[in-house]
Scaffold this motif. Structure first.
Motif, PDB file in Angstrom:
ATOM      1  N   MET A   1     -18.941 -22.714 -25.817  1.00 56.72           N
ATOM      2  CA  MET A   1     -18.964 -21.261 -25.707  1.00 56.72           C
ATOM      3  C   MET A   1     -19.042 -20.846 -24.245  1.00 56.72           C
ATOM      4  N   ALA A   2     -18.249 -19.848 -23.891  1.00 54.12           N
ATOM      5  CA  ALA A   2     -18.200 -19.406 -22.497  1.00 54.12           C
ATOM      6  C   ALA A   2     -19.297 -18.402 -22.178  1.00 54.12           C
ATOM      7  N   ILE A   3     -19.671 -18.345 -20.923  1.00 48.82           N
ATOM      8  CA  ILE A   3     -20.458 -17.237 -20.406  1.00 48.82           C
ATOM      9  C   ILE A   3     -19.481 -16.089 -20.213  1.00 48.82           C
ATOM     10  N   THR A   4     -19.709 -14.971 -20.858  1.00 48.46           N
ATOM     11  CA  THR A   4     -18.773 -13.848 -20.772  1.00 48.46           C
ATOM     12  C   THR A   4     -19.336 -12.743 -19.889  1.00 48.46           C
ATOM     13  N   ILE A   5     -18.527 -12.337 -18.917  1.00 45.33           N
ATOM     14  CA  ILE A   5     -18.941 -11.297 -17.975  1.00 45.33           C
ATOM     15  C   ILE A   5     -17.883 -10.209 -17.946  1.00 45.33           C
ATOM     16  N   ALA A   6     -18.258  -9.013 -18.329  1.00 39.33           N
ATOM     17  CA  ALA A   6     -17.366  -7.867 -18.231  1.00 39.33           C
ATOM     18  C   ALA A   6     -17.483  -7.278 -16.821  1.00 39.33           C
ATOM     19  N   VAL A   7     -16.341  -6.982 -16.219  1.00 34.08           N
ATOM     20  CA  VAL A   7     -16.323  -6.337 -14.907  1.00 34.08           C
ATOM     21  C   VAL A   7     -15.772  -4.932 -15.126  1.00 34.08           C
ATOM     22  N   ALA A   8     -16.603  -3.933 -14.906  1.00 29.25           N
ATOM     23  CA  ALA A   8     -16.239  -2.569 -15.277  1.00 29.25           C
ATOM     24  C   ALA A   8     -16.482  -1.604 -14.128  1.00 29.25           C
ATOM     25  N   SER A   9     -15.976  -0.389 -14.300  1.00 35.01           N
ATOM     26  CA  SER A   9     -16.226   0.690 -13.341  1.00 35.01           C
ATOM     27  C   SER A   9     -16.180   2.007 -14.081  1.00 35.01           C
ATOM     28  N   GLY A  10     -16.876   2.991 -13.556  1.00 36.75           N
ATOM     29  CA  GLY A  10     -16.907   4.282 -14.215  1.00 36.75           C
ATOM     30  C   GLY A  10     -15.654   5.095 -13.989  1.00 36.75           C
ATOM     31  N   LYS A  11     -14.916   4.758 -12.932  1.00 37.15           N
ATOM     32  CA  LYS A  11     -13.688   5.488 -12.609  1.00 37.15           C
ATOM     33  C   LYS A  11     -12.671   4.526 -12.030  1.00 37.15           C
ATOM     34  N   GLY A  12     -11.408   4.940 -12.027  1.00 41.33           N
ATOM     35  CA  GLY A  12     -10.371   4.106 -11.447  1.00 41.33           C
ATOM     36  C   GLY A  12     -10.399   4.148  -9.931  1.00 41.33           C
ATOM     37  N   GLY A  13      -9.785   3.173  -9.311  1.00 39.66           N
ATOM     38  CA  GLY A  13      -9.664   3.171  -7.859  1.00 39.66           C
ATOM     39  C   GLY A  13     -10.815   2.557  -7.101  1.00 39.66           C
ATOM     40  N   THR A  14     -11.764   1.943  -7.806  1.00 36.66           N
ATOM     41  CA  THR A  14     -12.907   1.337  -7.109  1.00 36.66           C
ATOM     42  C   THR A  14     -12.579  -0.041  -6.545  1.00 36.66           C
ATOM     43  N   GLY A  15     -11.472  -0.639  -7.013  1.00 38.91           N
ATOM     44  CA  GLY A  15     -11.161  -2.011  -6.616  1.00 38.91           C
ATOM     45  C   GLY A  15     -11.688  -3.005  -7.629  1.00 38.91           C
ATOM     46  N   LYS A  16     -11.921  -2.550  -8.854  1.00 36.91           N
ATOM     47  CA  LYS A  16     -12.475  -3.388  -9.916  1.00 36.91           C
ATOM     48  C   LYS A  16     -11.621  -4.620 -10.205  1.00 36.91           C
ATOM     49  N   THR A  17     -10.326  -4.407 -10.414  1.00 35.45           N
ATOM     50  CA  THR A  17      -9.457  -5.520 -10.781  1.00 35.45           C
ATOM     51  C   THR A  17      -9.339  -6.536  -9.651  1.00 35.45           C
ATOM     52  N   THR A  18      -9.203  -6.051  -8.429  1.00 33.34           N
ATOM     53  CA  THR A  18      -9.140  -6.955  -7.279  1.00 33.34           C
ATOM     54  C   THR A  18     -10.413  -7.770  -7.166  1.00 33.34           C
ATOM     55  N   THR A  19     -11.548  -7.117  -7.368  1.00 30.68           N
ATOM     56  CA  THR A  19     -12.832  -7.808  -7.319  1.00 30.68           C
ATOM     57  C   THR A  19     -12.933  -8.846  -8.423  1.00 30.68           C
ATOM     58  N   CYS A  20     -12.521  -8.479  -9.629  1.00 30.28           N
ATOM     59  CA  CYS A  20     -12.579  -9.398 -10.774  1.00 30.28           C
ATOM     60  C   CYS A  20     -11.700 -10.624 -10.535  1.00 30.28           C
ATOM     61  N   ALA A  21     -10.478 -10.399 -10.059  1.00 28.18           N
ATOM     62  CA  ALA A  21      -9.551 -11.497  -9.814  1.00 28.18           C
ATOM     63  C   ALA A  21     -10.098 -12.468  -8.770  1.00 28.18           C
ATOM     64  N   ASN A  22     -10.602 -11.933  -7.694  1.00 25.81           N
ATOM     65  CA  ASN A  22     -11.117 -12.789  -6.622  1.00 25.81           C
ATOM     66  C   ASN A  22     -12.417 -13.484  -7.014  1.00 25.81           C
ATOM     67  N   LEU A  23     -13.237 -12.814  -7.815  1.00 27.05           N
ATOM     68  CA  LEU A  23     -14.458 -13.459  -8.292  1.00 27.05           C
ATOM     69  C   LEU A  23     -14.112 -14.631  -9.204  1.00 27.05           C
ATOM     70  N   ALA A  24     -13.074 -14.475 -10.009  1.00 24.20           N
ATOM     71  CA  ALA A  24     -12.636 -15.574 -10.875  1.00 24.20           C
ATOM     72  C   ALA A  24     -12.257 -16.792 -10.045  1.00 24.20           C
ATOM     73  N   VAL A  25     -11.515 -16.570  -8.962  1.00 24.39           N
ATOM     74  CA  VAL A  25     -11.111 -17.667  -8.086  1.00 24.39           C
ATOM     75  C   VAL A  25     -12.328 -18.272  -7.391  1.00 24.39           C
ATOM     76  N   ALA A  26     -13.249 -17.429  -6.966  1.00 24.57           N
ATOM     77  CA  ALA A  26     -14.456 -17.919  -6.302  1.00 24.57           C
ATOM     78  C   ALA A  26     -15.255 -18.826  -7.237  1.00 24.57           C
ATOM     79  N   LEU A  27     -15.433 -18.394  -8.477  1.00 27.54           N
ATOM     80  CA  LEU A  27     -16.178 -19.209  -9.442  1.00 27.54           C
ATOM     81  C   LEU A  27     -15.467 -20.531  -9.702  1.00 27.54           C
ATOM     82  N   SER A  28     -14.137 -20.496  -9.731  1.00 29.70           N
ATOM     83  CA  SER A  28     -13.369 -21.721  -9.914  1.00 29.70           C
ATOM     84  C   SER A  28     -13.591 -22.676  -8.751  1.00 29.70           C
ATOM     85  N   GLN A  29     -13.667 -22.128  -7.554  1.00 34.51           N
ATOM     86  CA  GLN A  29     -13.885 -22.968  -6.377  1.00 34.51           C
ATOM     87  C   GLN A  29     -15.284 -23.565  -6.340  1.00 34.51           C
TER      88      GLN A  29
END
Length: 261
Positions: free
Chosen positions: A1-29
């Protein structure tokens, strides 16, 4: 079973997706087997940041019942497994968002860590993604409108008993008009777990479809995200370049030893 982490924001334009993508790579590293899914099916762009656009089968195909989730998983940068939502309008129209919870439960068995790039706001799809996760990270900008909207996201997470790890303050310039990290922490009543400075290399990396932690690994934003990844796995990471208030000094315990009850 995976550890599940939702990455969210209250509004668009915060850089949520960019942060999520890079955090995924960081955790992989840091040695984690990571899957990241673009649950923002209406405004999908995770695949662009990860450089895997144009894949034949996407999450929208799965949600429409035309494909199995296993066929929508692709290898992305640094070995991260990516489930793109797809940018096709036709696929989006056929998708049934109510099937997202079922899809997320299947992905829970695919890897060690599952990051969910949630839709911005507090709509039905965002609520589904947040409620399906064990933990939540909220991406905010240091401005009152962003913080106000983030309060609603935190409130929802508390209602569905998703553990709020804290807030990531993104695109910090240290301008005098910005809210301080202490003020944001006080308003949201959650810890600040990461502070990512404004960095022109973010835009440059996105243009090439390569996460900044890989393309410009020495940049301030990349170093901040790597440090956040280290905190999540309970390791210490010393940034190559430290700038004032560019990171949170106090590490908290890694989350990979516990699950949401």
């Amino acid at each position: 079973m995976a550890i599940t982490i939702a990455v969210a924001s209250g509004k668009g334009g915060t850089g949520k997706t960019t942060t999520c993508a890079n955090l995924a790579v960081a955790l992989s590293q840091f040695g984690k087997d990571v899957t990241v899914i673009d649950a923002d099916i209406a405004m999908a762009n995770l695949e662009l940041i990860m450089g895997i656009e144009g894949k034949p089968i996407t999450l929208n195909d799965v949600l429409s019942g035309n494909a199995d989730i296993k066929s929508a998983i692709y290898e992305g940068p640094a070995g991260v497994k990516v489930v793109p939502a797809g940018v096709s309008l036709d696929s989006f129209k056929k998708a049934r968002p109510e099937r997202l919870l079922e899809v997320l439960s299947k992905l829970d068995e695919q890897s060690e860590v599952l990051l969910i790039d949630c839709p911005a706001g507090i709509g039905k799809e965002a609520l589904t993604a947040i409620s399906a996760a064990e933990h939540l990270l909220v991406v905010v900008n240091p401005e009152i409108s962003s913080i106000s909207d983030a309060l609603k996201v935190v409130s929802i997470a508390n209602r569905v008993e998703t553990n709020v790890l804290g807030a990531i303050i993104n695109r910090v310039t240290e301008d005098s008009s910005e809210l301080s990290s202490r003020s944001i922490e006080t308003i949201l009543e959650i810890p600040i777990v990461g502070i990512v400075p404004e960095d022109t290399n973010v835009r440059r990396s996105s243009a090439f479809g390569v996460p900044i932690v890989l393309k410009h690994s020495d940049s301030p934003a990349a170093q901040s995200i790597m440090e956040l990844g280290a905190k999540l796995v309970g390791k210490q990471y010393i940034p190559k370049e430290k700038t004032k208030d560019s990171f949170v000094k106090k590490f908290f315990k890694g989350i990979f030893g516990g699950k949401k009850k």
